[in-house]
Design a protein around this motif. Structure first.
Motif, PDB file in Angstrom:
ATOM      1  N   SER A   1      -9.011   9.372   1.976  1.00  0.00           N
ATOM      2  CA  SER A   1     -10.024  10.405   2.132  1.00  0.00           C
ATOM      3  C   SER A   1     -10.617  10.326   3.525  1.00  0.00           C
ATOM      4  N   SER A   2     -11.335  11.362   3.911  1.00  0.00           N
ATOM      5  CA  SER A   2     -12.042  11.351   5.184  1.00  0.00           C
ATOM      6  C   SER A   2     -13.402  11.969   4.967  1.00  0.00           C
ATOM      7  N   SER A   3     -14.334  11.657   5.856  1.00  0.00           N
ATOM      8  CA  SER A   3     -15.680  12.222   5.730  1.00  0.00           C
ATOM      9  C   SER A   3     -16.291  12.321   7.108  1.00  0.00           C
ATOM     10  N   ASN A   4     -17.188  13.288   7.272  1.00  0.00           N
ATOM     11  CA  ASN A   4     -17.847  13.399   8.561  1.00  0.00           C
ATOM     12  C   ASN A   4     -19.068  12.504   8.591  1.00  0.00           C
ATOM     13  N   SER A   5     -19.654  12.365   9.781  1.00  0.00           N
ATOM     14  CA  SER A   5     -20.726  11.394   9.947  1.00  0.00           C
ATOM     15  C   SER A   5     -21.962  11.757   9.138  1.00  0.00           C
ATOM     16  N   SER A   6     -22.217  13.041   8.921  1.00  0.00           N
ATOM     17  CA  SER A   6     -23.409  13.407   8.154  1.00  0.00           C
ATOM     18  C   SER A   6     -23.286  12.958   6.712  1.00  0.00           C
ATOM     19  N   GLN A   7     -22.071  13.037   6.149  1.00  0.00           N
ATOM     20  CA  GLN A   7     -21.872  12.573   4.784  1.00  0.00           C
ATOM     21  C   GLN A   7     -22.050  11.060   4.695  1.00  0.00           C
ATOM     22  N   VAL A   8     -21.519  10.352   5.683  1.00  0.00           N
ATOM     23  CA  VAL A   8     -21.676   8.905   5.696  1.00  0.00           C
ATOM     24  C   VAL A   8     -23.140   8.535   5.840  1.00  0.00           C
ATOM     25  N   LEU A   9     -23.879   9.288   6.651  1.00  0.00           N
ATOM     26  CA  LEU A   9     -25.295   9.005   6.831  1.00  0.00           C
ATOM     27  C   LEU A   9     -26.046   9.183   5.524  1.00  0.00           C
ATOM     28  N   ARG A  10     -25.721  10.238   4.789  1.00  0.00           N
ATOM     29  CA  ARG A  10     -26.409  10.450   3.519  1.00  0.00           C
ATOM     30  C   ARG A  10     -26.074   9.338   2.536  1.00  0.00           C
ATOM     31  N   ALA A  11     -24.814   8.885   2.525  1.00  0.00           N
ATOM     32  CA  ALA A  11     -24.445   7.790   1.632  1.00  0.00           C
ATOM     33  C   ALA A  11     -25.125   6.498   2.044  1.00  0.00           C
ATOM     34  N   SER A  12     -25.229   6.270   3.363  1.00  0.00           N
ATOM     35  CA  SER A  12     -25.850   5.031   3.823  1.00  0.00           C
ATOM     36  C   SER A  12     -27.330   4.991   3.479  1.00  0.00           C
ATOM     37  N   ARG A  13     -27.923   6.149   3.256  1.00  0.00           N
ATOM     38  CA  ARG A  13     -29.341   6.162   2.898  1.00  0.00           C
ATOM     39  C   ARG A  13     -29.577   5.574   1.514  1.00  0.00           C
ATOM     40  N   LEU A  14     -28.502   5.422   0.717  1.00  0.00           N
ATOM     41  CA  LEU A  14     -28.645   4.705  -0.539  1.00  0.00           C
ATOM     42  C   LEU A  14     -29.026   3.259  -0.269  1.00  0.00           C
ATOM     43  N   MET A  15     -28.786   2.760   0.996  1.00  0.00           N
ATOM     44  CA  MET A  15     -29.135   1.396   1.365  1.00  0.00           C
ATOM     45  C   MET A  15     -30.391   1.415   2.281  1.00  0.00           C
TER      46      MET A  15
ATOM     47  N   ASN B   1     -24.637  -7.264  -0.782  1.00  0.00           N
ATOM     48  CA  ASN B   1     -23.539  -7.632   0.108  1.00  0.00           C
ATOM     49  C   ASN B   1     -23.820  -7.043   1.492  1.00  0.00           C
ATOM     50  N   PRO B   2     -24.026  -7.889   2.516  1.00  0.00           N
ATOM     51  CA  PRO B   2     -24.299  -7.347   3.854  1.00  0.00           C
ATOM     52  C   PRO B   2     -23.235  -6.370   4.344  1.00  0.00           C
ATOM     53  N   ALA B   3     -21.972  -6.618   3.989  1.00  0.00           N
ATOM     54  CA  ALA B   3     -20.904  -5.719   4.436  1.00  0.00           C
ATOM     55  C   ALA B   3     -21.064  -4.329   3.833  1.00  0.00           C
ATOM     56  N   ARG B   4     -21.575  -4.278   2.606  1.00  0.00           N
ATOM     57  CA  ARG B   4     -21.763  -2.987   1.924  1.00  0.00           C
ATOM     58  C   ARG B   4     -22.776  -2.122   2.664  1.00  0.00           C
ATOM     59  N   SER B   5     -23.763  -2.761   3.303  1.00  0.00           N
ATOM     60  CA  SER B   5     -24.788  -2.026   4.035  1.00  0.00           C
ATOM     61  C   SER B   5     -24.466  -1.879   5.514  1.00  0.00           C
ATOM     62  N   PHE B   6     -23.813  -2.899   6.080  1.00  0.00           N
ATOM     63  CA  PHE B   6     -23.543  -2.886   7.517  1.00  0.00           C
ATOM     64  C   PHE B   6     -22.481  -1.851   7.887  1.00  0.00           C
ATOM     65  N   GLY B   7     -21.453  -1.718   7.048  1.00  0.00           N
ATOM     66  CA  GLY B   7     -20.379  -0.768   7.343  1.00  0.00           C
ATOM     67  C   GLY B   7     -20.882   0.655   7.492  1.00  0.00           C
ATOM     68  N   PRO B   8     -21.583   1.198   6.487  1.00  0.00           N
ATOM     69  CA  PRO B   8     -22.130   2.543   6.633  1.00  0.00           C
ATOM     70  C   PRO B   8     -23.122   2.665   7.791  1.00  0.00           C
ATOM     71  N   ALA B   9     -23.878   1.576   8.065  1.00  0.00           N
ATOM     72  CA  ALA B   9     -24.840   1.630   9.166  1.00  0.00           C
ATOM     73  C   ALA B   9     -24.129   1.775  10.507  1.00  0.00           C
ATOM     74  N   VAL B  10     -22.987   1.097  10.663  1.00  0.00           N
ATOM     75  CA  VAL B  10     -22.217   1.197  11.908  1.00  0.00           C
ATOM     76  C   VAL B  10     -21.703   2.613  12.090  1.00  0.00           C
ATOM     77  N   VAL B  11     -21.149   3.194  11.032  1.00  0.00           N
ATOM     78  CA  VAL B  11     -20.578   4.538  11.130  1.00  0.00           C
ATOM     79  C   VAL B  11     -21.660   5.579  11.382  1.00  0.00           C
ATOM     80  N   SER B  12     -22.791   5.435  10.701  1.00  0.00           N
ATOM     81  CA  SER B  12     -23.852   6.432  10.847  1.00  0.00           C
ATOM     82  C   SER B  12     -24.732   6.196  12.065  1.00  0.00           C
ATOM     83  N   GLY B  13     -24.711   4.950  12.598  1.00  0.00           N
ATOM     84  CA  GLY B  13     -25.575   4.605  13.721  1.00  0.00           C
ATOM     85  C   GLY B  13     -27.020   4.388  13.325  1.00  0.00           C
ATOM     86  N   ASP B  14     -27.275   4.238  12.028  1.00  0.00           N
ATOM     87  CA  ASP B  14     -28.637   4.050  11.543  1.00  0.00           C
ATOM     88  C   ASP B  14     -28.795   2.618  11.037  1.00  0.00           C
TER      89      ASP B  14
END
Length: 209
Positions: free
Chosen positions: A76-90, A156-169
């Motif tokens: 699958s693929s996703s744009n950065s806005s979708q990743v940002l919204r998912a990362s907000r779960l963290m 899990n730090p990786a669960r939160s760090f990965g989305p943070a890197v992609v979203s820049g947040d």
């Protein structure tokens, strides 16, 4: 008392160690893919960043299956806005402060690591087969159901760090390092000292001949 063993620098680059690194990388990749992917998919289907009860259950089940199931085939693929919204779960939910978030992550990570010890790392129990990954998957799902609306239920730090890197947040990302590290460490100390203790392996069968 739990002891920490350290090997030589050369051991870190042995064939066995390199295989272990690759295995951990793949396992974490699949786990984060399933967990974050479920959040992104739900946000896309509902066009709403808010996670309602059915969405929370979907994300919890996805994480549980990712740990308890066989390998996935991510495509699958996703744009950065979708990743940002998912990362907000963290990120912390409204009404939670940083200290409360850290405490929540300590408690649920303690529960996870304690379960890992009890089902997969207790030498007194030996191998209990497929029960271990199922139990670990279930505790992850239960923790997300309990903590998702508050701290996000990372564990899990990786669960939160990965989305943070992609979203820049990276706002409040430290919570998801400190909480799991403290919770996991406490679980190791408690289970190791109280339940495993000074374990000595049983004599081999030849000793009874």
């Amino acid at each position: 008392m739990v002891k920490i063993a350290s090997g030589s620098l050369g051991d870190s680059f042995s064939v066995g160690s390199l295989k272990a690194y690759l295995s951990e990388f793949i396992a974490t990749l699949l786990f984060v893919f399933a967990g974050v992917g479920s959040a992104i998919a739900y946000s896309k289907l509902t066009a709403d960043a808010a996670l309602d009860p059915p969405g929370l259950v979907a994300v919890a089940v996805a994480h549980a299956f990712a740990l308890a199931s066989a390998p996935l085939s991510p495509a699958s693929s996703s744009n950065s806005s979708q990743v940002l919204r998912a990362s907000r779960l963290m990120e912390l939910q409204q009404g939670m402060n940083a200290v409360e978030g850290v405490v929540m992550e300590i408690v649920i990570t303690f529960a996870l690591v304690y379960t890992v010890y009890a089902t997969a790392a207790d030498p007194k129990k030996g191998s209990i087969g497929t029960i271990a990954p199922i139990a670990i998957g279930f505790i992850v799902g239960a923790n997300i159901l309990a903590a998702g609306p508050f701290s996000g239920g990372s564990m899990n730090p990786a669960r939160s760090f990965g989305p943070a890197v992609v979203s820049g947040d990276f706002s409040q990302n430290w919570i998801y390092w400190l909480g799991p590290l403290v919770g996991g460490g406490l679980a190791g100390l408690v289970y190791g000292d109280i339940f495993i203790g000074s374990y000595t392996a049983a004599p081999v069968s030849e000793d009874y001949a």
